[in-house]
Design an enzyme around this catalytic site. Structure first.
Site, mmCIF file in Angstrom:
data_model
loop_
_atom_site.group_PDB
_atom_site.id
_atom_site.type_symbol
_atom_site.label_atom_id
_atom_site.label_comp_id
_atom_site.label_asym_id
_atom_site.label_seq_id
_atom_site.Cartn_x
_atom_site.Cartn_y
_atom_site.Cartn_z
ATOM 1 N N LYS A 1 0.812 -1.212 0.000
ATOM 2 C CA LYS A 1 0.000 0.000 0.000
ATOM 3 C C LYS A 1 0.852 1.270 0.000
ATOM 4 O O LYS A 1 0.574 2.200 -0.742
ATOM 5 C CB LYS A 1 -0.892 0.020 1.251
ATOM 6 C CG LYS A 1 -2.284 -0.429 0.998
ATOM 7 C CD LYS A 1 -3.190 -0.136 2.189
ATOM 8 C CE LYS A 1 -2.592 -0.559 3.507
ATOM 9 N NZ LYS A 1 -3.507 -0.293 4.642
ATOM 10 N N ARG B 1 -12.340 2.110 8.618
ATOM 11 C CA ARG B 1 -12.065 0.733 8.996
ATOM 12 C C ARG B 1 -13.347 -0.035 9.280
ATOM 13 O O ARG B 1 -13.339 -1.261 9.330
ATOM 14 C CB ARG B 1 -11.227 0.709 10.278
ATOM 15 C CG ARG B 1 -9.772 0.446 10.032
ATOM 16 C CD ARG B 1 -9.064 0.172 11.327
ATOM 17 N NE ARG B 1 -7.734 0.776 11.337
ATOM 18 C CZ ARG B 1 -6.730 0.357 10.591
ATOM 19 N NH1 ARG B 1 -6.856 -0.669 9.786
ATOM 20 N NH2 ARG B 1 -5.570 0.972 10.647
ATOM 21 N N ARG C 1 11.586 -13.925 5.616
ATOM 22 C CA ARG C 1 12.580 -12.853 5.703
ATOM 23 C C ARG C 1 13.526 -13.038 6.894
ATOM 24 O O ARG C 1 13.089 -13.398 7.987
ATOM 25 C CB ARG C 1 11.871 -11.501 5.882
ATOM 26 C CG ARG C 1 10.935 -11.164 4.754
ATOM 27 C CD ARG C 1 10.502 -9.713 4.783
ATOM 28 N NE ARG C 1 9.618 -9.398 5.887
ATOM 29 C CZ ARG C 1 8.652 -8.469 5.830
ATOM 30 N NH1 ARG C 1 8.468 -7.777 4.718
ATOM 31 N NH2 ARG C 1 7.903 -8.234 6.874
ATOM 32 N N ARG D 1 12.378 -11.263 12.698
ATOM 33 C CA ARG D 1 11.452 -10.494 13.545
ATOM 34 C C ARG D 1 10.336 -11.417 14.055
ATOM 35 O O ARG D 1 9.788 -12.216 13.298
ATOM 36 C CB ARG D 1 10.820 -9.358 12.741
ATOM 37 C CG ARG D 1 11.808 -8.295 12.302
ATOM 38 C CD ARG D 1 11.089 -7.212 11.501
ATOM 39 N NE ARG D 1 9.858 -6.816 12.196
ATOM 40 C CZ ARG D 1 8.823 -6.213 11.623
ATOM 41 N NH1 ARG D 1 8.844 -5.947 10.337
ATOM 42 N NH2 ARG D 1 7.765 -5.886 12.312
ATOM 43 N N ARG E 1 -2.603 -12.170 11.394
ATOM 44 C CA ARG E 1 -2.772 -10.775 10.983
ATOM 45 C C ARG E 1 -3.636 -10.696 9.720
ATOM 46 O O ARG E 1 -4.524 -9.845 9.599
ATOM 47 C CB ARG E 1 -1.382 -10.189 10.709
ATOM 48 C CG ARG E 1 -1.236 -8.724 10.979
ATOM 49 C CD ARG E 1 0.209 -8.373 11.295
ATOM 50 N NE ARG E 1 1.127 -8.632 10.190
ATOM 51 C CZ ARG E 1 2.415 -8.934 10.356
ATOM 52 N NH1 ARG E 1 2.936 -9.029 11.562
ATOM 53 N NH2 ARG E 1 3.189 -9.146 9.313
#
Ligand code: ZN
Length: 228
Positions: free
Chosen positions: A23, A98, A137, A171, A182
């Site tokens: 985005k 939202r 990652r 992470r 998520r």
């Protein structure tokens, strides 16, 4: 020109997409190509508080009291921003609305200004591919060079190409379960919004898994249609 004080006629777009869908990248491209201003809720809120605008002062009072900023205040802050000269060419909303009550508030706010929503653009991702992309990652602890389990492995196993370091970090937020949760939360939150704009004939779905430039071209076509 429609003869209003601001002469604001540029398109207002909503960009929907989960974290990692690109985005921010796409909004920057639209900003460069069309002069659209990206309005993200957090940035707008901070700026309004810092500048001490009327809505910003209201937000500060609520936050100082330890309360959450209401939809009404966020809507007022958005209204102030949309009326600012830099948004005359148009704006991209990121993070607002939202919820469907927020979407209804936005509908009213735009109608009051004689502006219409050009489109709610949903950057569609393939959840499984997205989990792979993010969970793969890792980063060199020594120099910060970024790597990926499938897309970009070090030439020599477990050794950084750039600095020769052998310590790598991942992470916690990038763990596969975390990313999947998520995405699920995102879909749950966004489905009613998508339905709201689909009913209005304003929903545009774009496949956000491919080439950044192809996605940018599809977004640009939507903006051009809105300007026509
Ligand atoms: Zn390194």
């Amino acid at each position: 020109m429609d003869g209003t004080a601001t002469g604001a006629t540029g398109p207002v777009l909503i960009l929907l997409g989960p974290p990692g869908a690109g985005k921010g990248t796409q909004a920057r491209k639209l900003q460069e190509a069309f002069g659209l201003v990206q309005l993200s809720t957090g940035d707008m809120l901070r700026a309004a508080v810092a500048e001490g605008t009327e809505a910003g002062q209201a937000a500060k009072a609520v936050m100082d009291a330890g309360d959450l900023v209401s939809d009404e205040i966020v809507t007022a802050i958005l209204a102030e921003r949309l009326d600012a000269p830099d948004c005359a060419q148009g704006a991209i909303l990121d993070g607002f609305p939202r919820t469907t009550p927020q979407a209804a508030a936005l509908d009213r706010l735009l109608a009051e200004r004689g502006r219409a929503l050009a489109a709610a653009i949903s950057l569609e991702v393939d959840d499984a591919a997205m989990v792979d992309r993010i969970a793969g990652r890792f980063t060199c602890a020594g120099c910060g060079e970024g790597y990926h389990d499938s897309a970009k492995r070090p030439a020599v196993a477990d050794t950084c190409d750039r600095c020769g370091g052998t310590e790598f970090t991942r992470r916690a937020d990038d763990r596969a379960e975390t990313v999947a949760a998520r995405l699920e939360a995102y879909h749950r939150e966004t489905a009613p919004l998508a339905a709201h704009y689909d009913t209005q004939g304003k929903l545009e779905r774009i496949d956000a898994m491919g080439e950044i430039d192809r996605i940018a071209a599809e977004l640009a076509a939507i903006v051009q249609r809105a300007q026509a």
